[in-house]
Design a protein around this motif. Structure first.
Motif, short mmCIF file in Angstrom:
data_model
loop_
_atom_site.label_atom_id
_atom_site.label_comp_id
_atom_site.label_asym_id
_atom_site.label_seq_id
_atom_site.Cartn_x
_atom_site.Cartn_y
_atom_site.Cartn_z
N PHE A 201 0.85 -1.19 0.00
CA PHE A 201 0.00 0.00 0.00
C PHE A 201 0.88 1.23 0.00
O PHE A 201 1.78 1.37 0.83
CB PHE A 201 -0.91 -0.01 1.23
N GLY A 202 0.61 2.14 -0.92
CA GLY A 202 1.37 3.38 -0.98
C GLY A 202 1.78 3.70 -2.41
O GLY A 202 1.58 2.89 -3.33
N PRO A 203 2.33 4.88 -2.64
CA PRO A 203 2.65 5.34 -4.00
C PRO A 203 3.75 4.51 -4.66
O PRO A 203 4.63 3.96 -3.99
CB PRO A 203 3.10 6.79 -3.78
N PRO A 204 3.73 4.43 -5.99
CA PRO A 204 4.72 3.64 -6.72
C PRO A 204 6.11 4.26 -6.77
O PRO A 204 7.07 3.61 -7.18
CB PRO A 204 4.12 3.54 -8.12
N ALA B 124 -1.59 5.91 13.30
CA ALA B 124 -1.61 7.07 14.19
C ALA B 124 -0.23 7.72 14.26
O ALA B 124 -0.10 8.95 14.25
CB ALA B 124 -2.08 6.66 15.59
N ALA B 125 0.81 6.88 14.30
CA ALA B 125 2.18 7.40 14.36
C ALA B 125 2.56 8.06 13.03
O ALA B 125 3.20 9.12 13.01
CB ALA B 125 3.15 6.28 14.70
N LEU B 126 2.19 7.43 11.92
CA LEU B 126 2.49 8.03 10.61
C LEU B 126 1.81 9.39 10.47
O LEU B 126 2.40 10.34 9.95
CB LEU B 126 2.02 7.09 9.49
N HIS B 127 0.58 9.49 10.94
CA HIS B 127 -0.13 10.77 10.87
C HIS B 127 0.51 11.80 11.80
O HIS B 127 0.64 12.98 11.44
CB HIS B 127 -1.60 10.55 11.25
N ALA B 128 0.94 11.36 12.98
CA ALA B 128 1.53 12.28 13.96
C ALA B 128 2.80 12.93 13.43
O ALA B 128 3.08 14.09 13.76
CB ALA B 128 1.83 11.52 15.25
N VAL B 129 3.56 12.21 12.60
CA VAL B 129 4.80 12.78 12.08
C VAL B 129 4.63 13.40 10.69
O VAL B 129 5.58 13.93 10.12
CB VAL B 129 5.93 11.73 12.04
N GLY B 130 3.41 13.34 10.15
CA GLY B 130 3.14 14.01 8.88
C GLY B 130 3.27 13.16 7.64
O GLY B 130 3.42 13.70 6.53
N LEU B 131 3.18 11.83 7.78
CA LEU B 131 3.35 10.95 6.62
C LEU B 131 2.06 10.25 6.19
O LEU B 131 2.07 9.52 5.20
CB LEU B 131 4.43 9.90 6.93
N SER C 246 -2.39 10.87 5.79
CA SER C 246 -3.40 11.91 5.71
C SER C 246 -4.38 11.88 6.88
O SER C 246 -5.07 12.88 7.13
CB SER C 246 -4.19 11.78 4.40
N GLN C 247 -4.46 10.76 7.58
CA GLN C 247 -5.37 10.64 8.72
C GLN C 247 -4.81 9.60 9.69
O GLN C 247 -3.98 8.77 9.31
CB GLN C 247 -6.77 10.23 8.24
N PRO C 248 -5.24 9.62 10.95
CA PRO C 248 -4.65 8.74 11.97
C PRO C 248 -5.28 7.36 12.04
O PRO C 248 -4.81 6.52 12.81
CB PRO C 248 -4.90 9.51 13.26
N LEU D 162 -7.71 7.19 3.28
CA LEU D 162 -6.33 7.28 3.76
C LEU D 162 -5.34 7.29 2.60
O LEU D 162 -5.43 6.49 1.68
CB LEU D 162 -6.02 6.09 4.67
N THR D 163 -4.39 8.22 2.65
CA THR D 163 -3.27 8.24 1.71
C THR D 163 -1.97 8.40 2.47
O THR D 163 -1.95 8.96 3.57
CB THR D 163 -3.41 9.38 0.69
N LEU D 164 -0.89 7.91 1.89
CA LEU D 164 0.43 8.03 2.48
C LEU D 164 1.28 8.96 1.62
O LEU D 164 1.17 8.96 0.39
CB LEU D 164 1.11 6.66 2.58
#
Length: 231
Positions: free
Chosen positions: A51-54, A88-95, A97-99, A108-110
């Motif tokens: 999951f995530g961009p290519p 939640a951690a990815l969202h907290a550090v800005g990586l 789009s939602q927690p 959700l996007t990364l």
């Protein structure tokens, strides 16, 4: 099928994989029987792609899909408590789009981050065999090959992922030191253009006992994100 030339082709190929009989039986059994709280849902019940961009510059490597998490929703770390901690951690550090990550169409996007695993089917007791891991290796090998032009950091969640990843990195041109570096939380290793970061897995066992705290996860993700030029 012929050689996979894109992340989109890779995701489609993984989703149709039936190479491991034990894992296919288990994932489909879970999808048919379901858990009481999800009895009205249609389970994914297949191998779960990344999951995530290519063109991600940061990769997160876990273990395998959870029986009632990604095996239910069809997206890595989605719909279970491990995912609750990770996103939640990815969202907290800005990586992210939602927690939260509840289902595959939750919006959700990364940002510059892709999430994958050495084993793409939910295993009984969360324990894939070495044979199953090795049979699944071709997918991780292909994913790294496709991401190599943009990849700058990798976060490995747990010793299983660490042990699985290092030889695949080696086969894709990254030189692995000898003796092979040991896994540990907070371990960092520079391999040419890519920096490797070790973290305890975001499993309930680790988070419920306090072995791994949200701030510990955030610290590793922040360091990896900074190295990848995302933060």
């Amino acid at each position: 099928m012929g050689a996979v030339t894109s992340i989109e082709e890779l995701d489609a190929a993984i989703s149709s994989c039936r190479a491991c009989r034990r894992l296919v039986r288990w994932r489909e059994k879970v999808a048919a029987e379901k858990r009481p709280s999800s009895r009205d849902e249609t389970y994914w019940g297949r191998a779960v792609p990344g999951f995530g961009p290519p063109d991600a510059s940061m990769l997160i490597v876990g273990l395998a899909p959870a029986a009632h998490g990604a095996n239910r929703t069809g997206r890595m770390f989605t719909g279970d408590r491990s995912g609750d901690v990770l996103y939640a951690a990815l969202h907290a550090v800005g990586l992210a789009s939602q927690p939260t990550a509840t289902h595959i169409d939750d919006g959700l996007t990364l940002r510059g981050v892709r999430i994958t695993a050495p084993v793409h089917c939910a295993p009984p007791d969360n324990k894939p065999t070495v044979t199953e891991r090795d049979r699944c290796r071709k997918w991780l090998d292909t994913e790294l090959r496709l991401l190599k032009p943009t990849l700058r950091s990798i976060v490995v969640l747990g010793s299983f992922g660490w042990q699985s990843l290092l030889p695949v990195l080696g086969s894709n041109g990254w030189e692995i030191p000898r003796p092979r570096p040991k896994f540990g939380h907070g371990v960092e290793l520079q391999l040419g253009t890519v920096r490797l970061f070790g973290s305890f897995h975001v499993s309930q066992r680790n988070t419920f006992t306090g072995l791994l705290t949200p701030s510990m996860v955030e610290d590793v993700l922040r360091a990896a994100g900074s190295h990848a030029g995302l933060l």
